[in-house]
Design a protein around this motif. Structure first.
Motif, short mmCIF file in Angstrom:
data_model
loop_
_atom_site.label_atom_id
_atom_site.label_comp_id
_atom_site.label_asym_id
_atom_site.label_seq_id
_atom_site.Cartn_x
_atom_site.Cartn_y
_atom_site.Cartn_z
N ALA A 125 -6.13 -30.67 -11.68
CA ALA A 125 -6.64 -31.97 -11.24
C ALA A 125 -6.48 -33.03 -12.33
CB ALA A 125 -8.11 -31.85 -10.83
N VAL A 126 -6.83 -32.69 -13.57
CA VAL A 126 -6.71 -33.64 -14.67
C VAL A 126 -5.25 -33.95 -14.95
CG1 VAL A 126 -7.09 -33.96 -17.16
CG2 VAL A 126 -8.91 -33.02 -15.73
N LEU A 127 -4.41 -32.91 -14.97
CA LEU A 127 -2.99 -33.13 -15.22
C LEU A 127 -2.38 -34.03 -14.14
CD1 LEU A 127 -0.59 -32.32 -17.05
CD2 LEU A 127 -0.11 -30.49 -15.41
N SER A 128 -2.74 -33.79 -12.90
CA SER A 128 -2.21 -34.61 -11.79
C SER A 128 -2.65 -36.06 -11.93
CB SER A 128 -2.68 -34.04 -10.44
OG SER A 128 -2.15 -32.75 -10.23
N ALA A 129 -3.93 -36.27 -12.32
CA ALA A 129 -4.43 -37.64 -12.48
C ALA A 129 -3.66 -38.37 -13.57
CB ALA A 129 -5.92 -37.60 -12.81
N LEU A 130 -3.34 -37.69 -14.66
CA LEU A 130 -2.59 -38.32 -15.74
C LEU A 130 -1.13 -38.57 -15.34
CD1 LEU A 130 -4.04 -36.36 -18.80
CD2 LEU A 130 -4.32 -38.80 -18.31
N ILE A 131 -0.54 -37.63 -14.62
CA ILE A 131 0.85 -37.82 -14.16
C ILE A 131 0.93 -39.01 -13.20
CG2 ILE A 131 2.68 -36.81 -12.75
CD1 ILE A 131 1.98 -34.10 -14.00
N VAL A 132 -0.03 -39.11 -12.28
CA VAL A 132 -0.07 -40.25 -11.36
C VAL A 132 -0.19 -41.55 -12.13
CG1 VAL A 132 -1.45 -41.40 -9.58
CG2 VAL A 132 -0.95 -38.95 -9.39
N ALA A 133 -1.03 -41.55 -13.17
CA ALA A 133 -1.21 -42.76 -13.98
C ALA A 133 0.11 -43.16 -14.67
CB ALA A 133 -2.30 -42.54 -15.02
N VAL A 134 0.78 -42.17 -15.27
CA VAL A 134 2.05 -42.47 -15.95
C VAL A 134 3.07 -43.02 -14.97
CG1 VAL A 134 4.00 -41.47 -17.20
CG2 VAL A 134 1.68 -40.75 -17.76
N ARG A 135 3.19 -42.37 -13.81
CA ARG A 135 4.18 -42.80 -12.81
C ARG A 135 3.81 -44.14 -12.18
NH1 ARG A 135 5.58 -37.13 -9.58
NH2 ARG A 135 6.45 -36.01 -11.38
N SER A 136 2.56 -44.55 -12.35
CA SER A 136 2.11 -45.84 -11.82
C SER A 136 2.28 -46.96 -12.83
CB SER A 136 0.65 -45.75 -11.39
OG SER A 136 0.46 -44.76 -10.40
N GLY A 137 2.88 -46.64 -13.99
CA GLY A 137 3.13 -47.66 -14.99
C GLY A 137 2.02 -47.82 -16.01
N ILE A 138 1.03 -46.94 -16.00
CA ILE A 138 -0.05 -47.00 -16.97
C ILE A 138 0.44 -46.44 -18.30
CG2 ILE A 138 -2.42 -46.30 -17.48
CD1 ILE A 138 -2.12 -48.09 -15.02
N ASP A 139 0.09 -47.11 -19.40
CA ASP A 139 0.47 -46.67 -20.74
C ASP A 139 -0.46 -45.53 -21.17
OD1 ASP A 139 1.25 -46.37 -23.36
OD2 ASP A 139 0.41 -48.28 -24.06
N VAL A 140 0.01 -44.30 -21.05
CA VAL A 140 -0.79 -43.12 -21.38
C VAL A 140 -0.35 -42.59 -22.74
CG1 VAL A 140 -1.42 -40.76 -20.73
CG2 VAL A 140 -1.13 -42.52 -18.96
N ARG A 141 -1.30 -42.51 -23.68
CA ARG A 141 -1.01 -42.01 -25.01
C ARG A 141 -2.00 -40.90 -25.37
NH1 ARG A 141 0.47 -47.41 -28.63
NH2 ARG A 141 1.46 -48.60 -26.93
N ILE A 142 -1.46 -39.81 -25.90
CA ILE A 142 -2.29 -38.66 -26.25
C ILE A 142 -2.05 -38.31 -27.71
CG2 ILE A 142 -2.80 -36.24 -25.76
CD1 ILE A 142 -1.83 -36.73 -22.92
N MET A 143 -3.14 -38.09 -28.45
CA MET A 143 -3.04 -37.71 -29.85
C MET A 143 -3.67 -36.33 -30.04
SD MET A 143 -4.23 -39.84 -33.25
CE MET A 143 -3.26 -41.25 -32.74
N ILE A 144 -2.91 -35.41 -30.65
CA ILE A 144 -3.36 -34.04 -30.88
C ILE A 144 -3.16 -33.69 -32.36
CG2 ILE A 144 -2.92 -33.28 -28.51
CD1 ILE A 144 -0.23 -32.18 -29.45
#
Length: 520
Positions: free
Chosen positions: A383-402
């Motif tokens: 569910a979380v992965l899908s929400a982030l993928i949808v956000a990226v494909r919708s043009g949202i700037d998604v940045r993750i720091m690990i």
């Protein structure tokens, strides 16, 4: 001389008896081992039936356990009994008096929002009304308006301020940490707590049975002798060995006099102040709260304390919740404090609602411009992965720091694998290079943030007890985002080209760890 001979003979006899007992126990263990080996197929079939038909688990988790049992036939059984047992009993974590009062307050606050939503279009929080009401209804998370927040990214600064607040305590100090290590940082805190206890301040310390397993008992006894109350959440049954790896209390909470609260990622140990050469600089995020939200932290502490020690703090008038809704309305009328809206959200295996995870999903789904995430472990569920993928494909700037280095190898390799999935979708991934990154923060659109103890992984969503602060405040969110941007200058960007150059061994580690994701 005769006495010496008798003493010597007695000692020898005692050792012989002990040797015989150990030999008998060894023979018993051998018999048990032979029994397991001889009936391995039957045992695996019985466990498989139990996992598939008698436990309500996610299908991916079921398949993972079946793979473990059949591909690691002997050791898989022991792994299951350590990691796979279900201890979920929601009634164990409830205090009826507190629950009744809290639910009454939540119901009244929910009516307040339901009746006034139409007139709130011009207010800043209007865009998050759905999330606020969800947290109210599903997690009894009171919405608080008047708060003040200080942010700590450095352990030394955080503990310096905490000690200062401890010294100012008048009534009580409540401390809850996942890990409490026996080192000079704990000794420094103990010294301050003992001084306050001698002054008549009530002091309680709650640690997790896994996180405090190496603490010598005499240290706890020393605190108890000074009048400090100590509780252990799910204590170890076999000394240092604790077979219950799941359902750990991962929360970090401090409440002082109903007014000051702490929540975030720092535990108690020298590595959290950057004094362990294995990790170097420890980059974390912790909040100091003052205002209405502190009462919600106290409620959370009281529930955990009641379960561990069987002491209902709310039976004592000095810890009475009263009516949190009345306090909410009174503060709205006074407008005498700084406006900073906060909801304290908690989740754990005692609830069927994945409160923290669903809070993240709602935040991701409502993003308009960007999502910034810092987490030491990135092992999202579907569910979380899908929400982030949808956000990226919708043009949202998604940045993750690990992190750039592991503290748990399998978790680290799985984190890299899942981060790579988002990388291929178009998200930006950074590895923090200036020490170890342990911060658990989510920032959305410079407007809303979530900070606390929950990692972005399945263990935090389902298996551990967590607590986060959801913050509806532009100023605080912008500060957190500025910290994130500054950390980018101390990080390396993981590009698709770099990720594609991984060797076979690294790819194997990542893929193998990814298969174990539901268990990590």
């Amino acid at each position: 001389m005769a006495n010496y001979a008798r003493i010597k003979k007695g000692i020898v006899s005692r050792y012989i008896r002990r040797g015989m007992i150990l030999l008998f126990e060894f023979e018993s263990l051998v018999d048990v081992w032979k029994l397991i080996i001889g009936n391995i197929i039957i045992i695996n079939i019985m466990l498989s039936i139990m996992i598939v038909f008698f436990q309500r688990r996610d299908p991916k988790t079921v398949w993972t356990w079946l793979l473990v049992l059949y591909f690691i036939p002997v050791f898989g059984i022991f792994i299951y009994f350590i990691l796979g047992q279900d201890y979920r009993k929601s009634k164990m974590f409830k205090v009826k008096e507190m629950e009744d009062t809290l639910h009454y307050s939540v119901a009244r606050q929910e009516r307040f929002f339901a009746e006034r939503t139409k007139g709130m279009e011009s207010l800043y929080i209007y865009n998050y009304i759905k999330l606020i009401r969800y947290n109210l209804n599903s997690g009894a998370s009171m919405f608080t308006v008047y708060n003040k927040i200080a942010i700590f990214n450095n352990g030394r600064d955080k503990f310096k301020n905490l000690i200062s607040d401890i010294r100012s305590a008048k009534r009580y100090i409540h401390i809850e940490y996942y890990i409490i290590k026996n080192d000079y940082l704990f000794d420094a805190l103990s010294k301050e707590l003992i001084l306050k206890a001698r002054q008549g301040v009530e002091v309680r310390i709650l640690g997790d049975g896994m996180g405090v397993r190496f603490m010598p008992k005499y240290k706890w006894e020393q605190l108890k002798s000074e009048g400090i109350k100590v509780g252990i959440f799910f204590p170890a049954m076999l000394g240092w060995i604790n077979p219950r790896m799941n359902y750990r209390n991962h929360r970090k909470i401090v409440v002082i006099d109903d007014y000051i609260g702490y929540i975030g990622g720092f535990n108690i140990g020298k590595e959290y102040i950057g004094a362990d050469p294995r990790f170097g600089n420890w980059r974390d995020t912790h909040l100091r709260l003052t205002g209405e939200s502190v009462l919600s932290l106290e409620v959370r502490f009281a529930l955990d304390w009641n379960y561990s020690v069987k002491e209902n703090l709310f039976a004592d008038p000095k810890y009475n919740i009263n009516d949190m809704y009345d306090e909410f309305i009174n503060n709205l009328k006074k407008r005498s404090h700084e406006i900073c809206c906060v909801q304290i959200i908690a989740s754990g295996p005692d609830s069927s609602t994945k409160q923290v995870r669903n809070n993240f999903i709602e935040l991701f789904g409502g993003a308009k411009h960007h999502i910034y995430i810092q987490t030491p472990y990135f092992i999202p569920d579907e569910a979380v992965l899908s929400a982030l993928i949808v956000a990226v494909r919708s043009g949202i700037d998604v940045r993750i720091m690990i992190p750039c280095k592991p503290d748990h190898p399998f978790v680290y390799w799985a984190t890299l694998s899942w981060a790579g999935t988002l990388l291929y979708e178009g998200a930006k991934v950074y590895t923090y290079e200036n020490g170890f990154l342990h911060a658990k923060t989510v920032m959305v659109d410079s407007k809303c943030a979530c900070v606390g103890t929950a990692n972005m992984d399945i263990r935090s969503f389902e298996l551990n007890f967590e607590v986060n602060a959801t913050i509806y405040d532009e100023e605080t969110t912008e500060k957190l985002e500025n910290d994130f941007i500054n950390d980018i200058s101390l990080s390396k960007e993981l590009t698709v080209e770099i990720f594609e150059k991984r060797g076979f061994i690294r790819r194997f580690k990542e893929q193998f760890s990814r298969l174990l994701s539901p268990l990590l």
